[in-house]
Design a protein around this motif. Sequence first.
Motif, mmCIF file in Angstrom:
data_model
loop_
_atom_site.group_PDB
_atom_site.id
_atom_site.type_symbol
_atom_site.label_atom_id
_atom_site.label_comp_id
_atom_site.label_asym_id
_atom_site.label_seq_id
_atom_site.Cartn_x
_atom_site.Cartn_y
_atom_site.Cartn_z
ATOM 1 N N ALA A 198 12.548 42.176 39.013
ATOM 2 C CA ALA A 198 13.991 42.107 39.297
ATOM 3 C C ALA A 198 14.589 40.870 38.644
ATOM 4 C CB ALA A 198 14.230 42.056 40.800
ATOM 5 N N GLU B 46 7.385 45.876 36.636
ATOM 6 C CA GLU B 46 8.837 45.839 36.575
ATOM 7 C C GLU B 46 9.298 44.715 37.490
ATOM 8 O OE1 GLU B 46 10.830 49.891 36.033
ATOM 9 O OE2 GLU B 46 8.991 50.401 37.114
ATOM 10 N N GLN C 295 11.314 45.408 32.359
ATOM 11 C CA GLN C 295 10.067 46.155 32.176
ATOM 12 C C GLN C 295 9.072 45.272 31.430
ATOM 13 O OE1 GLN C 295 11.763 49.459 29.993
ATOM 14 N NE2 GLN C 295 11.486 50.781 31.776
ATOM 15 N N ARG D 74 22.531 42.952 38.536
ATOM 16 C CA ARG D 74 21.119 43.233 38.833
ATOM 17 C C ARG D 74 20.553 44.092 37.712
ATOM 18 N NH1 ARG D 74 19.811 41.902 44.079
ATOM 19 N NH2 ARG D 74 17.897 43.078 43.830
ATOM 20 N N SER D 75 19.386 43.692 37.231
ATOM 21 C CA SER D 75 18.739 44.477 36.184
ATOM 22 C C SER D 75 17.241 44.536 36.417
ATOM 23 C CB SER D 75 19.070 43.913 34.803
ATOM 24 O OG SER D 75 18.798 42.547 34.747
ATOM 25 N N ASN D 76 16.607 45.423 35.673
ATOM 26 C CA ASN D 76 15.185 45.682 35.783
ATOM 27 C C ASN D 76 14.521 45.223 34.489
ATOM 28 O OD1 ASN D 76 12.909 46.987 37.150
ATOM 29 N ND2 ASN D 76 12.989 48.440 35.465
#
Length: 174
Positions: free
Chosen positions: A103, A101, A91, A87-89
């Motif tokens: 997902a 932002e 931007q 899982r990462s964000n």
Amino acid sequence: MAGFAAHRITNASIYLDGADFFAKSEEVDLGSVKAVTSDFQGLGMVGLIELPDGLDKLEGKIVWNSLYAEAGVKLASPFKTVQLQCRSNVQVFNNGGLVDELALVTFLTIMPKEYGLGKFKPRDPNKPETPFSAIYVRQVLDGREVLLLDYLANIFRVDGEDQLAKYRKNIGQS
């Protein structure tokens, strides 16, 4: 004039079989979906071209910052699959700064290829690695399925479009 939006990913967290491994890995390489190709040449063609024959194996690697028993017991056997979730964000920036932002979630079913016992040197931290092969991958950005590849079920979707529907029909799998 439409504005430009820059997307940037600077961190991630991984989960094994749903268990959070926050701050226990230093790096994860999820691999690449790559085509297997072969050369094609025909009479009258002035050049040689490559055409896709299928998809190559998907390989990746987790670099740990130490040995963790809860990871080791999941990854020591090459005969069992493990559900890996990254899982990462993402931007999103424009001329006004950070505007959103999103997902990014990547789901993989992996099979560990090696279980490293460690390399040890004075004053040098041990960073065990877990190379793996994946038999399933699904990537979702902001709720939109970008890619789904299930090697054992002959399923390959890009943005929801089935890339192998005719292939499965032609070989009697539909």
